[in-house]
Design an enzyme around this catalytic site. Structure first.
Site, PDB file in Angstrom:
ATOM      1  N   HIS A  63     -10.435 -11.995  -1.257  1.00 31.56           N
ATOM      2  CA  HIS A  63     -11.479 -10.992  -0.992  1.00 31.56           C
ATOM      3  C   HIS A  63     -12.858 -11.662  -0.987  1.00 31.56           C
ATOM      4  CE1 HIS A  63      -8.561  -7.938  -2.953  1.00 31.56           C
ATOM      5  NE2 HIS A  63      -8.638  -7.598  -1.702  1.00 31.56           N
ATOM      6  N   LYS A 123      -1.812   3.887  -4.424  1.00 31.89           N
ATOM      7  CA  LYS A 123      -1.808   2.890  -5.503  1.00 31.89           C
ATOM      8  C   LYS A 123      -2.164   3.512  -6.858  1.00 31.89           C
ATOM      9  CE  LYS A 123      -2.863  -1.006  -2.516  1.00 31.89           C
ATOM     10  NZ  LYS A 123      -3.801  -2.042  -2.105  1.00 31.89           N
ATOM     11  N   ARG A 156      -4.453 -10.914   6.887  1.00 33.91           N
ATOM     12  CA  ARG A 156      -3.719 -12.055   6.342  1.00 33.91           C
ATOM     13  C   ARG A 156      -2.513 -12.426   7.191  1.00 33.91           C
ATOM     14  NH1 ARG A 156      -2.441  -9.578   0.783  1.00 33.91           N
ATOM     15  NH2 ARG A 156      -2.263  -7.858   2.238  1.00 33.91           N
ATOM     16  N   SER A 160      -3.303  -8.610  -4.438  1.00 33.98           N
ATOM     17  CA  SER A 160      -3.642  -8.152  -5.784  1.00 33.98           C
ATOM     18  C   SER A 160      -2.391  -7.746  -6.559  1.00 33.98           C
ATOM     19  CB  SER A 160      -4.608  -6.971  -5.705  1.00 33.98           C
ATOM     20  OG  SER A 160      -5.779  -7.362  -5.043  1.00 33.98           O
TER      21      SER A 160
END
Ligand code: COA
Length: 158
Positions: free
Chosen positions: A17, A41, A91, A129
């Site tokens: 990030h 989440k 990514r 993460s």
């Protein structure tokens, strides 16, 4: 003045990030990091903890960076910040499918706000993460993926 928003959950903020933030800050006059919670989440860190963590981590990355929490549609937050650009990191092709859908829906809701993608640095591409938290829970070393302070924060929660 060109204003960009880089949104995310940042649970926790990783070196990946931070790389996107440093690069994005050079492309706009003001970069607002929008800290929110992806509805799917259950974050390890509270909103306040994540905002404080992101503020600390970006403090040396550029004078034009600001950190703001939000709990609304991303496009509404972007408009509230007078942003014309949304920044996302890409990514892999897995990110692409997800981002493609979000970008398409955001574009229909806010055609005046353009989404741009920055490819993650090759060395930082595998970082996520969730995996950082999982590795820490099992006692693995996360120092290659997060800063020393974030590492301490994560170890304090597992
Ligand atoms: N380096 C390392 N990791 C990266 C990365 C990079 N450059 N870019 C993304 N990631 C990782 C994150 O660590 C995260 O990993 P995880 O899923 O294991 O936690 C994952 O990629 C995606 O996280 P992030 O980029 O923080 O986005 P998000 O999916 O948590 O949040 C929002 C997406 C916040 C943009 C989206 O939920 C949103 O817009 N919410 C507001 C409500 C809304 O408008 N909804 C409608 C959207 S059409």
């Amino acid at each position: 003045m060109k204003i960009g928003v880089y949104p995310g959950t940042f649970d926790p903020i990783t070196l990946g990030h931070a790389d996107i933030i440093a690069r994005a800050a050079k492309l706009v006059d003001r970069l607002v990091i929008g800290v929110t919670t992806n509805a799917s989440k259950s974050p390890m860190f509270s909103d306040e903890e994540r905002i404080a963590m992101v503020m600390r981590e970006v403090s040396g990355l550029g004078e034009n960076i600001e950190v703001v929490g939000f709990r609304s549609l991303l496009v509404d937050f972007a408009r509230q910040q007078s942003a014309s650009v949304l920044v996302r990191g890409l990514r892999s092709s897995i990110d692409f499918e997800y981002e493609y859908q979000m970008t398409g829906m955001n574009a229909q809701m806010a055609p005046d706000v353009e989404t741009i993608f920055l490819m993650s640095d090759v060395a930082l591409q595998p970082i996520s993460s969730s995996l950082v938290k999982e590795i820490a829970k099992f006692g693995g070393d996360i120092s290659k993926f997060v800063s020393a302070s974030v590492k301490d924060d994560v170890l304090g929660k597992v």
